[in-house]
Write a protein that holds these residues in place. Structure first.
Motif, mmCIF file in Angstrom:
data_model
loop_
_atom_site.group_PDB
_atom_site.id
_atom_site.type_symbol
_atom_site.label_atom_id
_atom_site.label_comp_id
_atom_site.label_asym_id
_atom_site.label_seq_id
_atom_site.Cartn_x
_atom_site.Cartn_y
_atom_site.Cartn_z
ATOM 1 N N ASN A 10 -42.573 44.559 -59.129
ATOM 2 C CA ASN A 10 -43.550 45.184 -59.884
ATOM 3 C C ASN A 10 -42.890 46.197 -60.482
ATOM 4 O O ASN A 10 -43.105 46.382 -61.522
ATOM 5 C CB ASN A 10 -45.299 46.009 -59.321
ATOM 6 C CG ASN A 10 -45.210 44.838 -58.155
ATOM 7 O OD1 ASN A 10 -46.282 43.884 -58.799
ATOM 8 N ND2 ASN A 10 -46.729 45.019 -57.708
ATOM 9 N N ILE A 11 -41.496 46.829 -59.521
ATOM 10 C CA ILE A 11 -40.836 47.355 -60.368
ATOM 11 C C ILE A 11 -39.298 47.271 -60.611
ATOM 12 O O ILE A 11 -38.872 46.624 -59.428
ATOM 13 C CB ILE A 11 -40.909 48.594 -59.791
ATOM 14 C CG1 ILE A 11 -40.550 49.312 -58.740
ATOM 15 C CG2 ILE A 11 -42.707 49.087 -60.598
ATOM 16 C CD1 ILE A 11 -40.797 50.441 -58.206
ATOM 17 N N GLY A 12 -38.003 47.801 -61.148
ATOM 18 C CA GLY A 12 -36.853 47.258 -60.844
ATOM 19 C C GLY A 12 -36.237 48.047 -62.025
ATOM 20 O O GLY A 12 -36.773 48.044 -63.016
ATOM 21 N N VAL A 13 -35.370 47.775 -61.678
ATOM 22 C CA VAL A 13 -34.092 48.300 -62.918
ATOM 23 C C VAL A 13 -32.930 46.890 -63.249
ATOM 24 O O VAL A 13 -32.440 46.082 -62.657
ATOM 25 C CB VAL A 13 -33.088 49.203 -62.557
ATOM 26 C CG1 VAL A 13 -32.426 49.527 -63.415
ATOM 27 C CG2 VAL A 13 -33.595 50.354 -62.398
ATOM 28 N N LEU A 14 -33.031 46.509 -64.446
ATOM 29 C CA LEU A 14 -31.797 45.374 -64.734
ATOM 30 C C LEU A 14 -30.665 46.350 -64.980
ATOM 31 O O LEU A 14 -30.576 46.793 -66.328
ATOM 32 C CB LEU A 14 -32.342 44.570 -66.069
ATOM 33 C CG LEU A 14 -31.475 43.626 -66.571
ATOM 34 C CD1 LEU A 14 -31.203 42.467 -65.764
ATOM 35 C CD2 LEU A 14 -32.221 42.943 -68.232
ATOM 36 N N HIS A 15 -29.295 46.274 -64.234
ATOM 37 C CA HIS A 15 -28.259 46.555 -64.328
ATOM 38 C C HIS A 15 -27.388 45.758 -64.171
ATOM 39 O O HIS A 15 -26.753 44.620 -63.491
ATOM 40 C CB HIS A 15 -28.173 48.043 -62.866
ATOM 41 C CG HIS A 15 -26.532 48.642 -63.279
ATOM 42 N ND1 HIS A 15 -26.423 49.017 -64.533
ATOM 43 C CD2 HIS A 15 -25.698 48.398 -62.213
ATOM 44 C CE1 HIS A 15 -25.125 48.960 -64.133
ATOM 45 N NE2 HIS A 15 -24.779 48.739 -63.378
ATOM 46 N N GLU A 16 -26.343 45.430 -65.859
ATOM 47 C CA GLU A 16 -25.543 44.040 -65.652
ATOM 48 C C GLU A 16 -24.642 44.564 -66.801
ATOM 49 O O GLU A 16 -24.633 46.270 -67.455
ATOM 50 C CB GLU A 16 -26.412 43.090 -66.303
ATOM 51 C CG GLU A 16 -27.308 42.333 -65.863
ATOM 52 C CD GLU A 16 -26.820 41.585 -64.466
ATOM 53 O OE1 GLU A 16 -25.760 41.191 -64.221
ATOM 54 O OE2 GLU A 16 -27.337 42.096 -63.209
ATOM 55 N N PRO A 17 -23.401 43.784 -67.208
ATOM 56 C CA PRO A 17 -22.459 44.752 -67.791
ATOM 57 C C PRO A 17 -22.666 44.437 -69.120
ATOM 58 O O PRO A 17 -23.889 43.852 -69.329
ATOM 59 C CB PRO A 17 -20.955 43.775 -67.892
ATOM 60 C CG PRO A 17 -21.734 42.736 -66.670
ATOM 61 C CD PRO A 17 -23.140 42.876 -65.997
ATOM 62 N N THR A 18 -22.343 44.914 -70.264
ATOM 63 C CA THR A 18 -21.905 44.695 -71.900
ATOM 64 C C THR A 18 -22.310 43.450 -72.162
ATOM 65 O O THR A 18 -21.092 42.213 -71.612
ATOM 66 C CB THR A 18 -21.269 45.405 -72.433
ATOM 67 O OG1 THR A 18 -21.314 46.861 -72.003
ATOM 68 C CG2 THR A 18 -20.972 45.847 -74.130
ATOM 69 N N ALA A 19 -23.240 42.692 -72.737
ATOM 70 C CA ALA A 19 -23.070 41.269 -73.488
ATOM 71 C C ALA A 19 -23.765 40.235 -72.510
ATOM 72 O O ALA A 19 -23.314 39.450 -72.474
ATOM 73 C CB ALA A 19 -21.303 41.159 -74.251
ATOM 74 N N PHE A 20 -24.084 40.918 -71.259
ATOM 75 C CA PHE A 20 -25.191 40.515 -70.129
ATOM 76 C C PHE A 20 -26.027 39.624 -71.215
ATOM 77 O O PHE A 20 -26.093 38.750 -71.096
ATOM 78 C CB PHE A 20 -25.031 41.007 -69.284
ATOM 79 C CG PHE A 20 -26.153 39.838 -68.410
ATOM 80 C CD1 PHE A 20 -25.677 39.283 -67.005
ATOM 81 C CD2 PHE A 20 -27.773 40.302 -68.247
ATOM 82 C CE1 PHE A 20 -26.549 38.126 -66.734
ATOM 83 C CE2 PHE A 20 -28.286 39.670 -67.539
ATOM 84 C CZ PHE A 20 -27.810 38.500 -66.873
ATOM 85 N N GLY A 21 -26.342 40.302 -72.088
ATOM 86 C CA GLY A 21 -28.256 39.995 -72.761
ATOM 87 C C GLY A 21 -29.370 40.614 -71.914
ATOM 88 O O GLY A 21 -30.578 39.929 -71.759
#
Length: 92
Positions: A40-51
């Motif tokens: 239900n909740i969360g954080v999308l933490h990905e490197p630059t240019a991941f999309g």
């Protein structure tokens, strides 16, 4: 199930939308999307240019509600807004 927005320690229903992402996702984004949709909740933490913008747009389209996007600089906010305008989405 609706995507919930955390506000002042509580949950609030998001605004219902009718939008569709018409493009296909690459496998890495599809995997991230699948994982995000499990919660239900969360954080999308990905490197630059991941999309991240495309992945977030896919979450919005699948859940059919708005979502909170948090960035730490105004130039990133402008970048998100500009990129969202170029995505193959239709609807509201």
């Amino acid at each position: 199930m609706l995507w919930h927005v955390i506000q002042d320690g509580g949950f609030q229903l998001g605004k219902l939308l009718e939008v569709h992402l018409t493009g296909a996702l690459r496998l890495d984004k599809e995997l991230a999307l699948s994982e995000m949709l499990r919660h239900n909740i969360g954080v999308l933490h990905e490197p630059t240019a991941f999309g991240k913008t495309v992945t977030a747009a896919a979450v919005i389209a699948r859940r059919q509600v708005n979502m909170l996007i948090r960035v730490n600089r105004t130039d990133l906010l402008s970048q998100w807004n500009e990129h969202l305008q170029t995505l193959p989405m239709r609807g509201q």
